[in-house]
Design an enzyme around this catalytic site. Structure first.
Site, short mmCIF file in Angstrom:
data_model
loop_
_atom_site.label_atom_id
_atom_site.label_comp_id
_atom_site.label_asym_id
_atom_site.label_seq_id
_atom_site.Cartn_x
_atom_site.Cartn_y
_atom_site.Cartn_z
N PRO A 1 0.99 -1.30 0.13
CA PRO A 1 0.14 0.15 -0.03
C PRO A 1 0.86 1.33 0.16
CG PRO A 1 -0.72 -1.39 1.63
CD PRO A 1 0.70 -1.99 1.37
N CYS A 2 0.03 2.04 -0.54
CA CYS A 2 1.17 3.48 -0.72
C CYS A 2 0.59 4.93 -0.17
CB CYS A 2 1.67 3.71 -2.10
SG CYS A 2 0.35 3.93 -3.17
N GLN A 3 -0.58 4.64 0.73
CA GLN A 3 -1.22 5.69 0.98
C GLN A 3 -0.25 6.63 1.97
OE1 GLN A 3 -2.15 2.79 1.65
NE2 GLN A 3 -3.08 2.64 3.94
#
Length: 438
Positions: A193-195
């Site tokens: 995930p890259c949030q």
């Protein structure tokens, strides 16, 4: 994990963005943003006479566009700065080495090369790597129903839970090391995930949501695989004007891995879907990082019709993940009236979208209740139809309620895209080992 969960948003509480904020986020001019709005490609609403971009619309825009559509840094030559401030110019992450995988596409060879799959979901990437002839050792994910699916379809184990916890991390490391029996691990693969990579300022390190990316980095440093394979949404490439992508390249470079990055389109590899994914490949052994040459040209793409037409009259079959949704008469009429390639809702053009029948499908997803519309029937696609468009084989069965099946399928890497990448890594390994033996 949904596509929206993967995105990079300034503030979880922020509901709307100004044109100026969006321009800063995407490193584009105000004029360019206004052009996207005028063309209907970036949805906006009038609030007090001023255009505002809803958070979901910005997320959708970022996820739906290839970085080549943005006037971003991605076509520029990369310069990697090491800890000692020396600049290395002899390795360009954007200079892609392509290999021809067509000769091996329809054959299956069993190799001893191994992989683990982080944030594996239902196992689209794992399935693809296995189809390439690689051996899975372990998957890990927190999503209960995806774990049920993974266990049903793979012989190797799955660790279910939060990899940030010491208990799960130890269980994962012990499982992998027991399977390796002292041998080297070939690939650590995963779509982190890259949030946590904030679009506001330069808060790349300190955001606690970065922990899963940092976990993957730590796992690579600990297990020391020969290769690293990371996949992500195309929007990652433009975040912070390219600083997020550059940080990933630099972090792995500092860990001993020379990395390349590019965007691959699933339809190029027999997947009946125009799904784009950002793919990082790196190795620590001095080999060439190969990417698979397309095996199909755009005029040869597999169509939606070729993938799902035989299911139009297929009976309701829960065991086959084929359960057509029963809509109201009003909804059926509305769905039937949607043109191919368009959405039921004008403000959210990437949700409730009708796939084109005689072309490769639009991106398959389950986006907070938004699902794809069947091109010929007045209903949304079934889980099996979605799985076909994702290139899952029919014997790959998804567990859980139908809503959970749709999420698993929409979040998955198309297996045939994973297969193509796996074959390119195998070619890299064999070429390197052939040279070293000489």
């Amino acid at each position: 994990m949904t596509n929206m969960d993967r995105l990079i948003i300034t503030s979880d509480q922020k509901a709307f963005f100004s044109i100026k904020e969006v321009a800063q986020i995407l490193s584009l001019s105000l004029k360019t943003i206004r052009r996207y709005i005028a063309a209907g490609e970036l949805q906006s609403i009038l609030i007090g006479g001023v255009y505002r971009i809803p958070k979901p619309a910005l997320e959708e825009f970022i996820n739906s566009y290839n970085p080549q559509d943005f006037k971003a840094h991605t076509n520029k030559k990369s310069v990697i700065v090491h800890k000692n401030n020396e600049v290395q110019n002899d390795f360009d992450p954007y200079k892609i080495n392509w290999c021809d995988i067509s000769a091996n596409w329809n054959t299956t060879t069993a190799y001893e090369y191994t992989f683990v799959d982080l944030f594996c979901g239902a196992g689209g990437l794992s399935k693809g790597l296995e189809m390439a002839g690689l051996n899975g050792l372990c998957g890990i994910d927190w999503f209960k129903e995806a774990g049920m699916t993974y266990r049903r379809n793979f012989k190797h184990p799955l660790i279910e839970g939060d990899i940030k916890t010491a208990e799960k991390k130890k269980e994962f490391y012990d499982t992998v090391r027991n399977a390796l029996k002292g041998k080297d691990l070939t690939i650590v693969a995963g779509g982190f995930p890259c949030q946590g990579f904030s679009m506001s300022g330069n808060r790349i390190i300190d955001d606690p949501r970065n922990s899963l990316y940092l976990e993957m980095l730590e796992i690579v440093k600990t297990l020391k695989p020969k290769y690293v394979l990371c996949e992500n949404v195309v929007g990652l490439r433009t975040m912070l004007g390219g600083k997020v992508e550059q940080k990933i390249l630099t972090d792995f470079e500092n860990a001993g891995y020379k990395m390349n990055v590019t965007t691959l389109r699933a339809a190029d590899y027999d997947v009946p879907q125009k799904r784009d994914r950002v793919i990082f490949i790196g190795n620590r052994i001095g080999a060439i990082n190969y990417y698979p040459k397309p095996i199909l040209s755009p005029d040869e793409y597999k169509t939606t019709a070729s993938a799902i037409s035989d299911l139009m009259n297929h009976p309701n079959d829960p065991a086959f993940n084929h359960e057509p949704t029963h809509h109201s008469k009003e909804m059926r009429l509305r769905l039937q009236a949607v043109p191919e390639g368009k959405s039921l809702y004008a403000k959210y053009s990437d949700s409730w979208k009708k796939c084109p029948w005689n072309e490769a499908s639009c991106t398959i997803k389950e986006n907070h209740g938004g699902v794809n519309i069947h091109p010929k029937l007045p209903r949304v696609l079934t889980a099996r139809e979605m799985a076909r468009l994702q290139s899952f084989p029919d014997d790959f069965i998804f567990e859980g309620k139908k809503t959970k099946q749709l999420v698993q399928i929409g979040n998955a890497v198309p297996p045939l895209l994973g297969k193509a990448i796996g074959l390119s890594i195998i070619q890299s390994i064999e070429e390197f080992e052939g040279k070293t033996k000489k």
